[in-house]
Write an enzyme that holds these catalytic residues in place. Structure first.
Site, mmCIF file in Angstrom:
data_model
loop_
_atom_site.group_PDB
_atom_site.id
_atom_site.type_symbol
_atom_site.label_atom_id
_atom_site.label_comp_id
_atom_site.label_asym_id
_atom_site.label_seq_id
_atom_site.Cartn_x
_atom_site.Cartn_y
_atom_site.Cartn_z
ATOM 1 N N LYS A 32 0.842 -1.190 0.000
ATOM 2 C CA LYS A 32 0.000 0.000 0.000
ATOM 3 C C LYS A 32 0.878 1.240 0.000
ATOM 4 C CE LYS A 32 -3.756 -2.324 2.268
ATOM 5 N NZ LYS A 32 -4.871 -2.221 3.220
ATOM 6 N N ASP A 125 -11.600 2.239 11.933
ATOM 7 C CA ASP A 125 -12.262 2.259 10.621
ATOM 8 C C ASP A 125 -12.776 0.871 10.280
ATOM 9 O OD1 ASP A 125 -13.254 3.402 8.298
ATOM 10 O OD2 ASP A 125 -11.377 3.179 7.192
#
Length: 558
Positions: A32, A125
């Site tokens: 990422k 999240d």
């Protein structure tokens, strides 16, 4: 890109882009790359470093672990294990899950949250796209990373980090977030997974978040949810964080409600969902290696940091400082969105692959790995192009960092059967234990020892016992079966009756390839000769793979 070979671009999101790659030990990983506006913020870099270091401490069941990260390059990045599963939000396109599967899902996610919280991390999240469904159960991903963005100037100037529809009341109201916030989010996930309906109704994300923030005044209406699920929802969706259950309590409630053990995930999902997961698992295993790049690295490039004490070199592992980012929702391992093929942010054109494979992975375009020369650093400063494949009969490096292959075995048998070797130790008892679910145990036969966890540099190890996706035993050096206990017989067996480099879970469980009495032999990464005698096998109920009792004998050249 630097130490990573990029196989595919999987997606892009609010915090950056994600690529499918492999570690030096040929394990799939998700790389990422953080968006440029975050990467150029010193506050974000500092917070990102702290949060990812904390996330790397998280180990446990149903966790997709963070393997590596770097904040010193042009853009920050992190690498996680890759699970070719199906994100919950995509699975719900097939319809709500059966209630027993919902309880298993929430129980496993609660267990994962227990590990996350024990490491001092709050997910912040948790949402359906961050819960990955696999054949061996669900996995929680992307824990703790959102907090790094909360401290940036982007947020302080009005940006919104997190997913409003799955925030807790305290998070939506801008108050302090504690581990209990993750339990509220998990309650929302349970409601949606069971019915497809959100407890706070439909509407714009900010509208839903406003209703959540007002929970203390107006509690959600739970009358339309299954009777068996409502007690869980009531507890998790309490306005007061102290009234929500602890992860261990919630996991136990779900275990009792599902009627299945915490490791029992046989046929746990509806047939269409299970079939899609199986298709992705097959596609991930069949993904071809990319072509080696031929262009030299950019001038002035400095390899990025790795674990403490490790100096990365070109082609020696997943240490990279990618120089390009993109924008959009953050992708996740196994979350394989189709990507644009033209326009800004589109992947670079590359060699065409198997169309069925691309379709199975959900990838429109594969990345052509170009711009970097792949070399293995040597002590004399020279280098050879590295392929990154496990098809060489000898490793490139020994455990001491020396270059070149171990000594070539004698071409003809010696009269004493020792093949030019001397015994270093004989019949040393060694337990080859199965890893936890989605875990790894790395075996160094020169000691011998077993190292749990995820190792970025797998070069010192001959064997990985791999709990991910039913992979089983992986051999990093050619491993053969011997017909005798002498060094000569061991050496012959290591070259004549060579096993596949992977022995899968089902083969191990049935004793098809390795059983009591098997003599396994290999030339180690230090150039020694090792024999593993299997003296016993016992079931490991946590991993559904056997623990092996063994005796290890090691010979050294001399």
């Amino acid at each position: 890109m630097a130490g990573y070979r990029l196989l595919a671009r999987l997606g892009e999101g609010g915090m950056g882009s994600v690529y499918l790659t492999r570690t030096r030990g040929n394990q799939p990983a998700a790389l990422k790359v953080i968006r440029r506006e975050f990467g150029q913020d010193p506050d974000f870099r500092s917070r990102f470093e702290q949060e990812v270091r904390a996330a790397r401490r998280v180990q446990g069941y149903h966790i997709v672990s963070v393997l590596d990260h770097d904040t010193s390059g042009e853009l920050p990045w992190l690498a996680t294990a890759f699970i070719p599963g199906l994100p919950l939000d995509e699975a719900l396109r097939y319809g709500p899950l059966p209630l027993p599967a919902v309880f298993q899902l929430i129980g496993a996610a609660a267990t994962a949250l227990g590990s996350v919280h024990a490491a001092g991390v709050v997910h912040r999240d948790l949402k359906p796209s961050n819960v990955l469904l696999g054949s061996q159960g669900p996995y929680v991903i992307d824990f703790g990373i959102a907090r790094a963005a909360d401290a940036t100037q982007l947020t302080r100037s009005g940006g919104f980090i997190g997913t409003p529809q799955y925030m807790s009341p305290e998070h939506a109201g801008g108050e302090q977030v504690t581990p209990a916030a993750d339990l509220f989010s998990l309650g929302l996930i349970a409601a949606v997974a069971a019915t497809g309906r959100h407890p706070y109704g439909d509407g714009a994300a900010i509208t839903v978040a406003a209703r959540i923030a007002n929970t203390a005044q107006v509690a959600p209406d739970l009358t339309g949810y299954p009777d068996a699920l409502r007690p869980l929802l009531t507890r998790c969706l309490a306005a007061d964080p102290q009234q929500r259950p602890a992860p261990a309590e919630l996991a136990e409630l779900c275990r009792a409600a599902s009627g299945r053990g915490p490791r029992d995930f046989d046929d746990w999902l509806p047939t269409p969902v299970a079939a899609e997961i199986a298709r992705r698992e097959r596609a991930a295993e069949e993904l071809p290696d990319p072509q080696p790049a031929t262009t030299p690295p950019p001038p002035g490039y400095t390899p990025t940091q790795g674990p403490a004490g490790h100096a990365p070199t070109w082609g020696t592992g997943p240490h990279a400082a990618p120089t390009q980012g993109a924008t959009g929702p953050v992708p996740t391992p196994g979350h394989l969105h189709a990507m644009p093929t033209t326009g800004p942010g589109a992947p670079a054109a590359g060699p065409r692959r198997n169309p069925a494979l691309r379709a199975a992975l959900g990838v429109v375009a594969l990345i052509a790995v170009a711009g970097i020369t792949w070399t293995v650093a040597r002590s004399d400063g020279s280098g050879d192009q590295a392929t990154g494949r496990h098809d060489s009969p000898t490793p490139a490096h020994g455990k001491d960092g020396s270059s070149g292959p171990p000594p070539t075995p004698s071409a003809s048998p010696t009269p004493d059967g020792n093949a030019g070797y001397q015994v270093a130790f004989k019949d040393r008892p060694f337990a080859l234990r199965a890893p936890s679910e989605a875990g790894f145990n790395y075996i160094d036969l020169d000691v011998p020892k077993s190292v749990p966890g995820t190792q970025i540099d797998e070069s010192p190890y001959e064997i990985t016992y791999n709990g991910v996706s039913g992979i089983g035993l992986e051999f990093h050096t050619p491993m053969g079966r011997s017909t005798g206990r002498t060094a000569q017989a061991c050496l012959d067996g290591s070259h004549s009756d060579v096993l596949p480099d992977k022995v899968r879970r089902e083969e191990l469980d049935k004793g098809q390839t390795i059983h009591v009495g098997t003599l396994l032999c290999t030339e180690t990464t230090d150039g020694n000769l090792a024999m593993i005698e299997i003296t016993g096998m016992s079931p490991n109920h946590q991993s559904n793979m056997p623990d092996f009792a063994t005796k290890v004998t090691l010979w050294k050249k001399g």
